[in-house]
Enzyme design. Structure first.
Site, PDB file in Angstrom:
ATOM      1  N   SER A  50       0.804  -1.224   0.000  1.00  0.00           N
ATOM      2  CA  SER A  50       0.000   0.000   0.000  1.00  0.00           C
ATOM      3  C   SER A  50       0.833   1.267   0.000  1.00  0.00           C
ATOM      4  O   SER A  50       0.354   2.323  -0.428  1.00  0.00           O
ATOM      5  CB  SER A  50      -0.922   0.004   1.225  1.00  0.00           C
ATOM      6  OG  SER A  50      -0.192  -0.187   2.424  1.00  0.00           O
ATOM      7  N   HIS A 256      -1.137   5.622   6.746  1.00  0.00           N
ATOM      8  CA  HIS A 256      -0.559   5.638   5.401  1.00  0.00           C
ATOM      9  C   HIS A 256      -0.200   7.068   5.008  1.00  0.00           C
ATOM     10  O   HIS A 256      -0.779   8.026   5.528  1.00  0.00           O
ATOM     11  CB  HIS A 256      -1.558   5.068   4.385  1.00  0.00           C
ATOM     12  CG  HIS A 256      -1.699   3.589   4.447  1.00  0.00           C
ATOM     13  ND1 HIS A 256      -2.644   2.968   5.240  1.00  0.00           N
ATOM     14  CD2 HIS A 256      -1.023   2.597   3.835  1.00  0.00           C
ATOM     15  CE1 HIS A 256      -2.533   1.656   5.105  1.00  0.00           C
ATOM     16  NE2 HIS A 256      -1.556   1.406   4.252  1.00  0.00           N
TER      17      HIS A 256
END
Length: 274
Positions: A50, A256
């Site tokens: 990711s 993230h």
């Protein structure tokens, strides 16, 4: 409200958030290919998890599904600026070293001249670590971090060696850049709730160990390792100018890089290594 009571009140959100880090298996890694300047030397392939697909950066490519490949991710930004002969963007949220090897390497070939990859964080259970640290006691958090560090030192090196060997076999002429992971927290920063300072320090130290393992295995494979720690310094959680999401909505963005973390952190680190 105490730190622990605040954690309990956010538990439902946090559980969903850490699940988004990669506990679930990766989605299909069908990629995006785009022909560009035919005079450019060879093709570029973006592999990984990711942090390479761009989860958290928004503007996801419609056909990438749960892989959540973003046009704001560093591979897409680099390709747009440099016009490689071809661009295969197959990084996928939730990917491990084994799933990268099994589902992403088909686009590599003898004509591939550049490869980028992030992999390893899901192998060592970083999602479980963050779940323990967000929802449990400091002692449980520290034990979970220690267990993850053990996996980094014991099982991860062989997993990386296997993946890197497969990349080299399929793309024998390519320059391969392995990118690391940022430290999550600025210590003695602006956060007034959440993890304790001891927990934040332990999570940062685990990131350093992970990056050290990645750098060593990359070097032994003849690949280039590029850290992103310097680029993210001053932009960690608790810095007041974070390039990373904390626990947030939509929950899969949690922990993230934001679009600024991709363009200001990962892209310069990759560009400097190419």
């Amino acid at each position: 409200m105490s730190v622990r009571r605040l954690r309990a009140s956010l538990s439902t959100l946090a559980l969903a958030a850490v699940a988004a880090l990669g506990i679930a298996g990766p989605a299909s890694a069908a990629g995006t290919s785009a022909a560009a300047d035919p005079s450019a030397a060879g093709g570029y392939v973006a592999l990984g998890d990711s942090y390479s697909s761009g989860v958290g950066a928004g503007d996801y490519i419609s056909d990438s599904g749960d892989c959540r490949r973003s046009t704001n991710a560093y591979p897409h930004l680099w390709a747009a600026a440099n016009s490689p002969a071809s661009f295969d963007f197959v990084a996928c949220s939730g990917a491990t070293t084994s799933s990268v090897a099994s589902s992403q390497l088909g686009v590599l070939s003898a004509s591939t001249s550049l490869v980028s990859v992030t992999a390893g964080g899901n192998d060592i259970g970083f999602a479980d670590v963050m779940q323990d640290c967000v929802l449990s006691s400091e002692a449980v958090c520290l034990d979970s971090v220690d267990a993850a560090v053990g996996r980094m030192n014991n099982s991860l090196p062989a997993n990386l060696d296997s993946l890197y060997g497969s990349i080299r076999d399929r793309a024998p002429q390519a320059r391969v850049v392995v990118l690391g992971y940022p430290r999550f927290y600025q210590l003695s920063g602006s956060c007034i709730a959440g993890l304790t300072e001891t927990e934040r320090g332990a999570v940062n130290n685990a990131s350093d160990v992970l990056n050290d393992v990645l750098a060593k295995r990359a070097a032994d494979a003849g690949f280039t390792f590029s850290s992103v720690v310097d680029e993210f310094t001053g932009h960690e959680l608790c810095s007041g100018d974070a390039w990373l999401h904390s626990v947030t909505v939509p929950v899969y963005n949690s922990y993230h890089p934001k679009a600024a973390g991709q363009s200001g952190g990962y892209l310069p680190a990759f560009r400097s290594a190419v």
